[in-house]
Write an enzyme that holds these catalytic residues in place. Structure first.
Site, PDB file in Angstrom:
ATOM      1  N   HIS A  97      60.957 -22.209 -22.313  1.00 30.67           N
ATOM      2  CA  HIS A  97      61.344 -23.463 -21.665  1.00 30.67           C
ATOM      3  C   HIS A  97      61.368 -24.612 -22.674  1.00 30.67           C
ATOM      4  O   HIS A  97      62.256 -25.461 -22.647  1.00 30.67           O
ATOM      5  CB  HIS A  97      60.381 -23.793 -20.514  1.00 30.67           C
ATOM      6  CG  HIS A  97      60.823 -23.214 -19.207  1.00 30.67           C
ATOM      7  ND1 HIS A  97      60.636 -21.895 -18.889  1.00 30.67           N
ATOM      8  CD2 HIS A  97      61.462 -23.771 -18.140  1.00 30.67           C
ATOM      9  CE1 HIS A  97      61.138 -21.667 -17.677  1.00 30.67           C
ATOM     10  NE2 HIS A  97      61.647 -22.787 -17.207  1.00 30.67           N
TER      11      HIS A  97
ATOM     12  N   LYS B 299      54.470 -17.488  -9.326  1.00 31.23           N
ATOM     13  CA  LYS B 299      53.347 -17.468  -8.386  1.00 31.23           C
ATOM     14  C   LYS B 299      52.564 -18.758  -8.562  1.00 31.23           C
ATOM     15  O   LYS B 299      52.551 -19.337  -9.641  1.00 31.23           O
ATOM     16  CB  LYS B 299      52.451 -16.253  -8.629  1.00 31.23           C
ATOM     17  CG  LYS B 299      51.709 -16.295  -9.958  1.00 31.23           C
ATOM     18  CD  LYS B 299      50.713 -15.166 -10.091  1.00 31.23           C
ATOM     19  CE  LYS B 299      50.160 -15.051 -11.491  1.00 31.23           C
ATOM     20  NZ  LYS B 299      48.954 -15.870 -11.717  1.00 31.23           N
TER      21      LYS B 299
END
Lengths: 184, 279
Positions: A38, A103
Site C-alpha cells: 500500500h 478482518k
C-alpha cells in the site's frame, strides 16, 4: 441476510444491494496488497505514475500468503488485520476501488469513504488460511516481487466466501463489546 | 554431564515449527467443538465450523493453518547437568527455524523494524533461556502471529488499583481489540516482576494446555473470573457476536517491587500454535 454471487469488476449496483451480514461468493480477479505494498501504491500515485492494476471496480485482499507448495497455486491465504490499511483505503475508494477484504474493525474515515464512493468491506474468516486457499485457483505476482509475502498478486478466485461487514449505507456487522456486563 | 548433539537440536526445532503450524492441538479442537455446541448464533457456529474444516484440511495437505506462521518464539529450559555439543544453542535454534520454515513452506515474517526489509528466513527467533536443575533440554516453540500480538499491552498500575484494576485493564484490552486478533482468543496475563518480566511470564502462560487447571486454587479462581468476564463482552468468534470470546485465560503471578504493580496482557489467536520437546 441474503446470499449473492458476484463477479469482478464490481459495479455500483453490485455494491448498493449489499447489507451488513449478507454472504457473498466472489468470482473473478482480485489483488493482494498489504502494508508495504500500500505504501508503494501511494508513492506511485503521488508521482503521477500508473498503478500495476486497474482500480476501477477492483477488490483488494489484505493478505500475505504462505509460499505455494508443489502442486498448489498458492499456500495458506487468510485475511490479515485491516486497520493497518485504513490510512490508504479512502484514497483508493475515491479512485475506483470497490471492495476491500480483511478482518477486524475499520476507521470512521474508511466507513465514510465507502458511503461516499459506494464501497464495501468484506470479512473473511481469520486463521482459516488453508480453507480459503481452496477458492484461489491461480495466483501471479504482478508487482513488488521484492516484498516477498507482501508482493501484489493477481489472484483468480472462484466462489470466494465473504461476509459483508460494512456496507455503503452505514451498516456494520461487528458487535459492540458489552463492557458494563463484563465489569458489573 | 550429559551431552546433546547439535544436529538433534536443529532437527527437533525444524519439526516443531512444521507441526505447530499444520496441526491444530487436540485441546484447541476440543474447545472449538465444545463452543460449537454452546453457541446459538448461526454466524458463530459457522466460523467455528470453518475453523474445524480448516484444521482438517491443514493436517491432510500440510498447508499451514494460517498464512501468518508467526514470529518464532522460544522458551528454553537448560538443565544444569547437560550441555549442547557441536554448536551454540542460540545459533542451533535459529538454524532449526530456517530449516523448518523453509521445508514446511511456512511464511517468513521477520523484517527490519524501520526499512521493513524481510530477513528472508524467518530468523532471528525470539529466545528466552532459563537454567533449571536436571540433565534435560526443554524446548518450547510458539508461532506468534502479528494480528494477535499487536493487540497485546503492558502497563504499570499503582499498587492501590489491586485486583479490580487488573481485571478492568485486561477486560478493556480485549474489548478494544474486538474482532482484530481473530477471536476466540487465548489471553496470557502476567502480573508482577518488572516491566519486561510481566510480559515474559504473560506469554509463557500461553504454552499451557487450554484444559489444564492452575495448580494454585486462588489463581485458578482468578483465571475463571477473567474468562467469565471476558466472555460476557459478547464479541464472539471473529467479532460476529456470541458466547465464546476467549478459549482460556492463563494467569502467572510473581512478586514485584513494593512500589509497583506491573501487568501484561498477551493476546494469542484461536489456533494457539505451540509445541514442546524434551531432549
Amino acid at each position: 441476510m441474503a446470499e449473492y454471487k458476484l463477479n469482478t469488476p464490481l459495479t455500483d449496483e453490485d455494491i448498493e444491494q449489499l447489507k451488513a451480514g449478507d454472504v457473498v461468493f466472489l468470482t473473478g480477479t482480485i489483488h493482494s496488497a498489504r502494508d508495504a505494498a500500500h505504501k508503494k501504491l501511494m508513492e506511485l500515485l503521488d508521482a503521477g505514475k500508473e498503478l500495476p492494476f486497474d482500480l476501477q471496480g477492483s477488490a483488494i485482499y489484505y493478505v500475505g500468503p504462505s509460499p505455494a507448495p508443489p502442486g498448489r497455486p498458492i499456500g495458506s491465504a487468510g485475511p490479515t488485520t485491516s486497520y493497518r490499511m485504513d490510512t490508504y483505503a479512502p484514497r483508493l475508494h475515491s479512485l475506483g476501488m470497490k471492495a476491500s477484504i480483511g478482518k477486524g474493525k475499520r476507521s470512521d474515515e474508511v466507513k465514510a469513504a465507502m458511503k461516499e464512493h459506494k464501497g464495501v468491506y468484506f470479512g473473511a474468516t481469520g486463521g482459516a488460511g488453508a480453507l480459503l486457499s481452496n477458492s484461489i485457483v491461480e495466483s501471479t505476482v504482478i508487482a513488488f516481487d521484492e516484498l516477498g509475502p507482501e508482493a501484489i498478486r493477481a489472484m483468480k478466485v472462484k466462489d470466494f466466501p465473504l461476509l459483508v461487514i460494512n456496507d455503503c449505507h452505514g451498516g456494520e456487522l461487528y458487535v459492540k463489546p458489552d463492557l458494563d456486563a463484563a465489569l458489573q | 554431564m550429559r551431552e546433546i548433539q547439535a544436529a538433534d537440536v536443529v532437527e527437533a526445532v525444524a519439526k516443531m515449527c512444521i507441526k505447530a503450524n499444520t496441526e491444530l492441538p487436540q485441546d484447541v479442537r476440543n474447545k472449538f467443538e465444545q463452543a460449537m455446541e454452546e453457541e446459538t448464533s448461526p454466524s458463530a457456529k459457522e466460523v467455528l465450523r470453518q475453523l474445524l474444516e480448516n484444521a482438517d484440511l491443514s493436517k491432510e495437505t500440510k498447508l499451514p493453518l494460517c498464512q501468518d506462521c508467526g514470529l518464532a518464539v522460544f522458551y528454553i529450559e537448560v538443565g544444569d547437568d547437560c550441555k549442547v555439543v557441536g554448536g551454540n544453542l542460540r545459533e542451533l535454534i535459529n538454524e532449526g527455524v530456517r530449516k523448518g520454515y523453509d521445508e514446511g513452506f511456512l511464511r517468513k515474517s521477520a523484517c527490519d523494524p524501520l526499512t521493513r526489509a524481510n530477513t528472508g528466513d524467518g530468523t532471528p527467533a525470539v529466545i528466552h533461556f532459563d537454567m533449571v536443575p536436571g540433565d534435560k533440554l526443554k524446548i518450547a516453540y510458539m508461532a506468534k502471529g502479528g494480528g494477535a500480538e499487536n493487540m497485546s499491552r503492558v502497563t504499570m498500575l499503582a499498587p492501590a488499583q489491586g485486583w479490580e484494576g487488573i481485571k478492568k485493564f485486561v477486560v478493556e484490552r480485549v474489548a478494544e481489540a474486538g474482532p482484530n486478533p481473530c477471536p476466540p482468543t487465548v489471553i496470557g496475563v502476567g502480573i508482577g516482576g518488572t516491566f519486561e518480566h510481566a510480559a515474559k511470564i504473560a506469554k509463557k502462560g500461553l504454552l499451557r494446555k487450554l484444559d489444564d487447571t492452575n495448580p494454585d486454587p486462588e489463581i485458578a479462581a482468578k483465571e475463571k473470573e477473567l474468562e467469565e468476564a471476558i466472555n460476557k463482552l459478547g464479541i464472539g468468534p471473529m467479532g460476529l457476536g456470541g458466547k465464546t470470546t476467549v478459549l482460556g485465560v492463563k494467569l502467572t503471578m510473581e512478586p514485584c517491587h513494593l512500589a509497583s504493580l506491573p501487568l501484561a496482557v498477551n493476546v494469542q489467536c484461536h489456533s494457539q500454535r505451540h509445541e514442546e520437546v524434551e531432549l
